[in-house]
Design a protein around this motif. Structure first.
Motif, PDB file in Angstrom:
ATOM      1  N   GLN A 116       0.841  -1.194   0.000  1.00 57.80           N
ATOM      2  CA  GLN A 116       0.000   0.000   0.000  1.00 57.80           C
ATOM      3  C   GLN A 116       0.876   1.243   0.000  1.00 57.80           C
ATOM      4  N   ILE A 117       0.535   2.163  -0.868  1.00 54.80           N
ATOM      5  CA  ILE A 117       1.134   3.503  -0.860  1.00 54.80           C
ATOM      6  C   ILE A 117       0.002   4.462  -0.540  1.00 54.80           C
ATOM      7  N   LEU A 118       0.169   5.244   0.495  1.00 57.64           N
ATOM      8  CA  LEU A 118      -0.829   6.225   0.890  1.00 57.64           C
ATOM      9  C   LEU A 118      -0.194   7.603   0.796  1.00 57.64           C
ATOM     10  N   VAL A 119      -0.873   8.494   0.107  1.00 54.50           N
ATOM     11  CA  VAL A 119      -0.445   9.886   0.041  1.00 54.50           C
ATOM     12  C   VAL A 119      -1.501  10.704   0.767  1.00 54.50           C
ATOM     13  N   GLY A 120      -1.057  11.446   1.766  1.00 55.48           N
ATOM     14  CA  GLY A 120      -1.949  12.310   2.519  1.00 55.48           C
ATOM     15  C   GLY A 120      -1.552  13.759   2.346  1.00 55.48           C
ATOM     16  N   PHE A 121      -2.547  14.635   2.288  1.00 58.31           N
ATOM     17  CA  PHE A 121      -2.285  16.058   2.118  1.00 58.31           C
ATOM     18  C   PHE A 121      -3.085  16.828   3.161  1.00 58.31           C
ATOM     19  N   LYS A 122      -2.366  17.624   3.956  1.00 57.06           N
ATOM     20  CA  LYS A 122      -3.003  18.411   5.005  1.00 57.06           C
ATOM     21  C   LYS A 122      -2.151  19.639   5.279  1.00 57.06           C
ATOM     22  N   ARG A 123      -2.818  20.790   5.346  1.00 58.93           N
ATOM     23  CA  ARG A 123      -2.147  22.058   5.667  1.00 58.93           C
ATOM     24  C   ARG A 123      -0.897  22.282   4.812  1.00 58.93           C
ATOM     25  N   ASP A 124      -1.067  22.166   3.512  1.00 56.37           N
ATOM     26  CA  ASP A 124       0.009  22.399   2.540  1.00 56.37           C
ATOM     27  C   ASP A 124       1.195  21.464   2.707  1.00 56.37           C
ATOM     28  N   ASP A 125       0.983  20.327   3.345  1.00 60.85           N
ATOM     29  CA  ASP A 125       2.044  19.349   3.530  1.00 60.85           C
ATOM     30  C   ASP A 125       1.572  18.007   2.983  1.00 60.85           C
ATOM     31  N   GLN A 126       2.420  17.402   2.167  1.00 60.48           N
ATOM     32  CA  GLN A 126       2.097  16.101   1.600  1.00 60.48           C
ATOM     33  C   GLN A 126       2.984  15.049   2.251  1.00 60.48           C
ATOM     34  N   GLN A 127       2.387  13.942   2.678  1.00 60.30           N
ATOM     35  CA  GLN A 127       3.111  12.865   3.336  1.00 60.30           C
ATOM     36  C   GLN A 127       2.844  11.572   2.573  1.00 60.30           C
ATOM     37  N   THR A 128       3.886  10.778   2.375  1.00 66.52           N
ATOM     38  CA  THR A 128       3.749   9.489   1.717  1.00 66.52           C
ATOM     39  C   THR A 128       4.123   8.402   2.703  1.00 66.52           C
ATOM     40  N   LEU A 129       3.260   7.412   2.826  1.00 65.74           N
ATOM     41  CA  LEU A 129       3.510   6.263   3.692  1.00 65.74           C
ATOM     42  C   LEU A 129       3.410   5.004   2.847  1.00 65.74           C
ATOM     43  N   ALA A 130       4.395   4.141   2.996  1.00 72.21           N
ATOM     44  CA  ALA A 130       4.386   2.862   2.287  1.00 72.21           C
ATOM     45  C   ALA A 130       4.343   1.749   3.316  1.00 72.21           C
ATOM     46  N   ALA A 131       3.629   0.675   2.963  1.00 70.73           N
ATOM     47  CA  ALA A 131       3.494  -0.422   3.912  1.00 70.73           C
ATOM     48  C   ALA A 131       3.226  -1.743   3.202  1.00 70.73           C
ATOM     49  N   ASP A 132       3.680  -2.800   3.854  1.00 74.58           N
ATOM     50  CA  ASP A 132       3.220  -4.143   3.532  1.00 74.58           C
ATOM     51  C   ASP A 132       2.009  -4.373   4.411  1.00 74.58           C
ATOM     52  N   VAL A 133       0.930  -4.851   3.823  1.00 70.91           N
ATOM     53  CA  VAL A 133      -0.327  -5.009   4.554  1.00 70.91           C
ATOM     54  C   VAL A 133      -0.785  -6.459   4.456  1.00 70.91           C
ATOM     55  N   THR A 134      -1.241  -6.967   5.578  1.00 71.96           N
ATOM     56  CA  THR A 134      -1.848  -8.297   5.612  1.00 71.96           C
ATOM     57  C   THR A 134      -3.302  -8.146   6.011  1.00 71.96           C
ATOM     58  N   HIS A 135      -4.168  -8.703   5.199  1.00 69.67           N
ATOM     59  CA  HIS A 135      -5.604  -8.752   5.499  1.00 69.67           C
ATOM     60  C   HIS A 135      -6.007 -10.218   5.644  1.00 69.67           C
ATOM     61  N   ARG A 136      -6.694 -10.523   6.721  1.00 69.38           N
ATOM     62  CA  ARG A 136      -7.370 -11.821   6.802  1.00 69.38           C
ATOM     63  C   ARG A 136      -8.856 -11.547   6.605  1.00 69.38           C
ATOM     64  N   ILE A 137      -9.403 -12.157   5.586  1.00 67.42           N
ATOM     65  CA  ILE A 137     -10.802 -11.990   5.239  1.00 67.42           C
ATOM     66  C   ILE A 137     -11.535 -13.253   5.699  1.00 67.42           C
ATOM     67  N   ARG A 138     -12.553 -13.059   6.513  1.00 66.32           N
ATOM     68  CA  ARG A 138     -13.361 -14.190   6.983  1.00 66.32           C
ATOM     69  C   ARG A 138     -14.678 -14.187   6.206  1.00 66.32           C
ATOM     70  N   TYR A 139     -15.066 -15.374   5.746  1.00 62.25           N
ATOM     71  CA  TYR A 139     -16.305 -15.520   4.995  1.00 62.25           C
ATOM     72  C   TYR A 139     -17.415 -15.888   5.966  1.00 62.25           C
ATOM     73  N   THR A 140     -18.386 -14.993   6.098  1.00 60.33           N
ATOM     74  CA  THR A 140     -19.485 -15.151   7.043  1.00 60.33           C
ATOM     75  C   THR A 140     -20.786 -15.317   6.264  1.00 60.33           C
ATOM     76  N   GLU A 141     -21.862 -15.550   6.996  1.00 60.42           N
ATOM     77  CA  GLU A 141     -23.172 -15.662   6.345  1.00 60.42           C
ATOM     78  C   GLU A 141     -23.562 -14.376   5.624  1.00 60.42           C
ATOM     79  N   SER A 142     -23.049 -13.253   6.114  1.00 53.58           N
ATOM     80  CA  SER A 142     -23.365 -11.967   5.479  1.00 53.58           C
ATOM     81  C   SER A 142     -22.310 -11.546   4.457  1.00 53.58           C
TER      82      SER A 142
END
Length: 167
Positions: A116-142
């Motif tokens: 994941q690459i996230l670019v955030g912009f606030k108060r004339d400042d831009q920040q970039t955050l990079a991450a390895d992300v793990t998602h566990r997805i559970r399959y439910t009745e819904s």
């Protein structure tokens, strides 16, 4: 990973559902639709941002975030109440999530890693955050639900500014 194995994984409807859910989650977070984001989670879901990039012992190590359902909802309340500094003039964000690999499949869940690459912009400042992300997805009745999200920031052991948004 071979092209044939990647193609076979993408032919699995559960893998496609997981990727679609991860992309949907990213869109909800960029839209700051935190209530809809919260509805994507199982009742036991955990949202973790560890400092140690190699740990899986989240309860026995220091984390930037280690939220169960109750803490996740408290975090959402702070972000949406208007009483938090991070809620004032909230950052605009754009996430790109890619490089999906299936780590584990069980009868009722699938674990997917991504970048994941996230670019955030606030108060004339831009920040970039990079991450390895793990998602566990559970399959439910819904349908498929987030059961675990671990964000391993590439700079987690350095000073990380309070982002004021969910990763």
């Amino acid at each position: 990973m071979s092209t044939d194995l990647m193609t076979a994984q993408l032919a699995d409807t559960r893998v496609l559902q997981a990727i679609e859910l991860i992309w949907h989650e990213a869109a909800l977070l960029d839209a700051k639709d935190y209530q809809a984001w919260d509805a994507l989670w199982t009742d036991e879901g955990r949202y973790v941002i560890p400092i140690d990039p190699d740990t899986d012992d989240f309860d026995g190590s220091l984390n930037m975030v280690n939220d169960d359902t109750r803490m996740r909802r408290m975090r959402i309340e702070r972000l949406t109440s208007g009483y938090s500094m991070s809620a004032l003039a909230a950052a605009r964000t754009v996430r790109t999530v890619s490089r999906f690999t299936v780590e584990e499949r069980t009868e009722d869940s699938i674990t997917v890693r991504s970048a994941q690459i996230l670019v955030g912009f606030k108060r004339d400042d831009q920040q970039t955050l990079a991450a390895d992300v793990t998602h566990r997805i559970r399959y439910t009745e819904s349908g498929p639900r987030l059961d675990l999200k671990v964000i391993r920031l590439v700079n987690s052991q350095a000073a990380v500014n309070a982002s004021g948004y969910l990763l």
